[in-house]
Enzyme design. Structure first.
Site, PDB file in Angstrom:
ATOM      1  N   ILE A 169      38.275  29.626  43.234  1.00 31.41           N
ATOM      2  CA  ILE A 169      38.920  30.891  42.920  1.00 31.41           C
ATOM      3  C   ILE A 169      37.956  31.999  43.310  1.00 31.41           C
ATOM      4  CG2 ILE A 169      40.443  30.030  41.106  1.00 31.41           C
ATOM      5  CD1 ILE A 169      38.468  30.867  39.030  1.00 31.41           C
ATOM      6  N   ASP A 170      38.487  33.189  43.539  1.00 29.28           N
ATOM      7  CA  ASP A 170      37.673  34.286  44.035  1.00 29.28           C
ATOM      8  C   ASP A 170      36.608  34.719  43.023  1.00 29.28           C
ATOM      9  OD1 ASP A 170      39.193  34.378  46.374  1.00 29.28           O
ATOM     10  OD2 ASP A 170      40.645  35.759  45.475  1.00 29.28           O
ATOM     11  N   LYS A 171      35.599  35.379  43.531  1.00 32.32           N
ATOM     12  CA  LYS A 171      34.471  35.814  42.709  1.00 32.32           C
ATOM     13  C   LYS A 171      34.924  36.566  41.459  1.00 32.32           C
ATOM     14  CE  LYS A 171      30.415  38.861  42.844  1.00 32.32           C
ATOM     15  NZ  LYS A 171      29.601  39.779  43.675  1.00 32.32           N
TER      16      LYS A 171
END
Length: 362
Positions: A169-171
């Site tokens: 998942i994105d930062k």
């Protein structure tokens, strides 16, 4: 099944500095195996869809220089990739080796056994090392937690920047991730993600009011030609991008924003963020996609200040990976995990509830 289709990692980075080898040796930097269902596609488009920061011009220049090989033979940029082709990008300098340094970073492990663990990732933490983020990632934290305890995380595997990862998942997205501890678990989980048999739901705050209570967004997702840090949506069946489907359901209408649940049928880079921008409902405070601007509402200064206050409370895109379900690799048992919506999103939601209630009383 290709590595790209399995893991959907589309952000392999080029080294910042390179020393050219004096012996004329060429080093493989990227390698892709075309899927059995791969349609004929120009190799420059094929590569641009798979490597971050790559442009068609750069790929064409690399092909002209003899740096792009198909099945071991240099090809030009108009070569059409066929099923089973092995595409390599070679350079005269060795690729950067990223050593995974174990770091004692607190992480929230919600489940663990001898095959896998499930982590509830906090926002702001990168999942794995990459350009500009070589330390302080979830992988660094897991390397510390699992050192000498799991076959994928031993010293022998320290130069693999993504040991045990089968999705990400994105930062600045919070929520659940499953991580493999063994080769068996990694293979099993990767197959489940590829076959779309896992279950994943997200909670998001999006700009605007939705016409329908439920809906489905379909459209290929690929790198934007205008901004390489963004993903764009292309027509289904297009040779650009990868097939992507997002199902959504309205949970609560909050005036100029809407709380929605998203269920992923596929798992592409920035899928929810790109799909929702595509239908005119950019995620709240999603800086990369323009959600950090006031996209809906009034021109009153009081309203503008209210939104800015919400941005300060929730200084990231309003997206949380809430549930995750999969079959256990060895027990043949379906497992599902649920995580609480984090406080920054809850506070933002409550502020919108209060704002709408006050507006209705006026």
């Amino acid at each position: 099944m290709t590595t790209e289709e399995t893991y959907d990692f589309d952000d392999i980075d080029e080294p910042e500095e390179a020393e050219v080898a004096s012996d004329g040796q060429m080093y493989e930097h990227h390698r892709f195996v075309a899927d059995k269902k791969q349609g004929l596609l120009r190799i420059d488009k094929f590569i641009v869809n798979r490597i971050d920061h790559a442009s068609r011009t750069k790929v064409q220049d690399a092909a002209d220089a003899g740096n792009i090989l198909v099945n071991g033979t240099p090809v030009k940029s108009n070569y059409k990739v066929k099923p089973g082709d092995v595409v390599s990008i070679v350079m005269s300098y060795p690729p950067r080796e990223i050593e995974i340094i174990p770091e004692d970073i607190p992480i929230n492990i919600v489940y663990e056994d001898d095959q896998l663990l499930v982590v509830n990732k906090q926002p702001g933490m990168c999942v794995h090392p990459g350009y500009g983020n070589y330390t302080g990632t979830l992988v660094n934290a897991l390397a510390f937690h699992l050192q000498d305890k799991a076959e994928l995380w031993t010293r022998e595997a320290k130069n693999d920047p993504r040991p045990g990862l089968v999705h990400r998942i994105d930062k600045d997205t919070s929520g659940l991730l499953v991580v493999a501890k063994t080769e068996l678990a990694k293979t099993s989980l990767a197959r489940q993600f590829f076959n779309k048999t896992t279950s994943r739901t997200y909670v998001a705050i999006a700009w605007g009011q939705f016409d329908e209570d439920e809906g489905t967004i379909r459209g290929n997702i690929g790198r934007s030609s205008q901004d390489r840090k963004q993903m764009s949506v292309y027509p289904e069946g297009s040779e650009i991008g990868k097939h992507a489907v997002t199902h959504y359901k309205v949970l609560e209408r909050l005036g100029y924003v809407t709380l929605v649940q998203c269920r992923l049928e596929t798992g592409r880079t920035h899928q929810i963020r790109a799909h929702f921008k595509h239908i005119g409902h950019t995620l709240f405070n999603d800086e990369r996609y323009g959600g950090d601007q006031i996209l809906k509402g009034t021109t009153f200064s009081k309203y503008k200040q209210f939104v800015q206050n919400c941005f300060q409370i929730l200084p990231r895109q309003a997206l949380h990976a809430k549930t995750l379900g999969f079959m256990h690799p060895t027990r043949n048992e379906y497992m599902e995990f649920d995580s609480d919506v984090p406080q920054d999103m809850l506070q933002c939601i409550e502020k919108w509830r209060t704002y709408i209630a006050q507006r209705e009383e006026e």
